[in-house]
Scaffold this motif. Sequence first.
Motif: not given
Length: 886
Positions: A530-531, A604-606, A635-636, A684-685
């Motif tokens: 992410s940013f 997109n989904v970590g 990401y989370l 990430e998950y």
Amino acid sequence: MKDTNEKIKNEVYCGIWPVLGKERTYGFLDALLVLSGYCIATWSYTQGSYLASLVGFKQLLIGAFLGAILMLAVYQLPVILSTRYGIDIWVWLRTVFGKKGVKVMTVVIILINFPWYAVCCDLFASSMENLLGLFGVTLPDGSHLMLGLLCVIVGTFIAYRGVSTITWTTRILVPLLLLVGILVVIVGFSAVPAEVIWNYKPETTTYDNNITPYILSIEANFAFVITLVGGMAEIPRLCKSEKSGYYAGVLGQGLAGSFFVVVGAVMAIAMQYVTGKMVDDPTLMMATLSVPALGLTSLLLVAFANIGTQAVGSYLYGVMLKSSFRKADYRLLVIILGVYVGGLCAWGKIVEYFGSFLTISACVYAPLAALLFTDFFFVRKQRIDLKSAYEMEGHNAYQYTKGFNIVGLLCLVAGFFISLAIYNPVTGEIHNSWLFTFTPTGCSFLGTGLLYYLLCQLPWIRRYIRKDKEWNPVVKPFDRVKIPPKQNLLAMPFIWLGCYLITWKAGLKIVKSEKRGIKPPFLVLGTHHSFTDFYVSPLALFPYRANYVSELEGFEYYGEWLYRQIGCLGTRKFVDDLSLIKNIKNVMERKGILVFYPEARYANVGTSSKLPMSVAKLVKMLKVPVVTLNMKGNYLQSPIWNLTKRKEVRLHTEMTYALTKQEVSELSVEEIYEKLSELLAYDEYAWQREQKMAVTYKKRAEGLHMPLYQCRCCKVEFQMESKDNKLFCQNCGVEYEMDEYGTLRRENEEQYIPDWYEWQRKQVQAEVNNHTYSLDCKVEVYALPNAKNFIFCGVGHLIHDLDGYQLTFRNYLTGDEETLVWSTAQCLSVHTEYNYRNKGQCITLSTLDDSFFLFPVEEGFNATKIQFATEYMYELHEKKIREEKL
């Protein structure tokens, strides 16, 4: 009167529409004569008398002409726009203040400018009183007010009668004023010796030095001419050439207006020499310095002139109000103006406070003129979206905030207070002597223009102000070759502090590998969630500076200058850019640090994307050490499909000395690739579960239907939806609840988000293998050729199949329809967004000098599915190439 109101209504509408070139009637000489008459009135004598009370005649002469012409030469430049477009400046000012903001400014201008007509009425009353006094007629108390109100009433009545009455009044007004001026010149210069006037100096002064009254005289001249800004475009818009419109305004108002001011000063000096008292009444001047008969003649001239001036002023400002408040009755507006002037006459001190009135007027007019000047030349570069200015359907670039341009209005207020901070026109107190030497009007003009220009350089304000860029875009491509500077050393403390404050609440923890001691030059490869990645990286590299590879969207959003200062290298995603490679080498050769994120888009989904082999080849070519940043939690904290920050998420970063210079030299490209892929892998998950990090955000599943677009149960695409913590299918009705650890649950079933994501990938791969995959839809096309602006290219046609991409759209450079093709061999992947700048899903296709952001306008478009297909077709192409080599 109904007919009069209809004529006014028609004139309002005809008067604001652009005048076509073939309808232009004025040459330079015609415009010069009309504008000369426009600025000549009996108040010129009041101005001349006021200046004579401040400075000697020589200073007055220089200030009156040079001061006026200097100011006119600058602030009349926007008259060019009136001639070019055939419009009034009030149409352009909709860009500066907004459609409703211009209405406010119309009222403000009338409030501060209409007192000129009270001066006119006061002069009329004085002329009548003085002349009757010469003939021994004594008027009762209160006569001065009654005579002034008579001028108001007669002038208002003429304006009330409308267009036809004004026409003949104007025809009489201008010649009479010119005739009065000629008579005054003859009488003044023959009544006293020339040396009396030439060597004149004020007898008394309340100032401690000579510079203050001189500056006040220059300020008065600036203010005198700058108050003409409100109506300066009415004649130039009818001129056949821009030069004619501009020079007619500068010379007509600068020479003719200043000449009559000087004449007024001459007469005032002559009256003081003859009578011992300085007056500004041309009737009394001529009667005293010549013969009463000539004074009687001038009485008729001045009476008609002042009544006519009041009539024309009421008419012009009535039409101005009518153009802003179209539902209002013109007759009512004229009466309101008459009441306002009548109230000023009743006050009776407008002439006494003439200097203060002038300066207060300039407090508003100076920033107004500065905003017009800066907006025309430096912000909009002499281009305007006329459709938006005239509020045509579908064109709302100048709507701003409920019709008000907050930036323009704040700059106007700032300019007003700049002037007041330097000089108080009511008390005469000077607050800043140094700035006062540049005059309050001059400082306000410069300060307002500079403030507005600098604010418009800020990207978020530029986007707010320049919503009309689609009509007048910058098309020059981004300079890819330009060598990026090092991060600005002075900015580094602010960068580190800002990054720390942003990540502090999330408890950022940076764990560095035991292998230490690395010094520049070296490469840094980071995961891209992410940013937030851009806030973590500088802290991990502290105390070193670095250069960062960044896409052009960031340059456009935050501004090219700023991005250059923080060391960014601009590029486009998923293109082969040799200039970027050269700039990376430049950074290494000057012993710098280069940071880039090889995934080239947010997760997109970590989970990590496949690392391009070109990254390992670049490392091998540069022969420098490599550091990796594997970031966790970014990401989370704000997933790309729902950017709302989850406050419970902690941030963690593993900084690893991945490859020494020797290892880079010894290892093969494949070995480098395997090692970097391992160090940059993430889920990430899975990490969230390991950390037992619960996310309680109630809407934690909203937006998840964009990456998870296909139902696991019924297999139907594009029917998934999400709300709060629910993900559900609109086709079969199945519903999942996203728990606090990112698992999707329903009854006895659990779905792991990355597994669902990869299952969809396999479905797309099967379509490609079966030759059933294709996308054929209409898309809105926005081009980004540079760091300045997006350019809308209309609705285009996008085809994506086994051969690659075909995009048909309107080329903004030629205006013609064009088709661009990207083969599967060119597209390693495609950049995807789920709600790009609140416009929804999109993908980006790029060439070396342009990027095209494509937003769907019909069903069947999903950025994730397009990405899956693009990546798999590229893999098949690469596999085919390898097999052919074998």
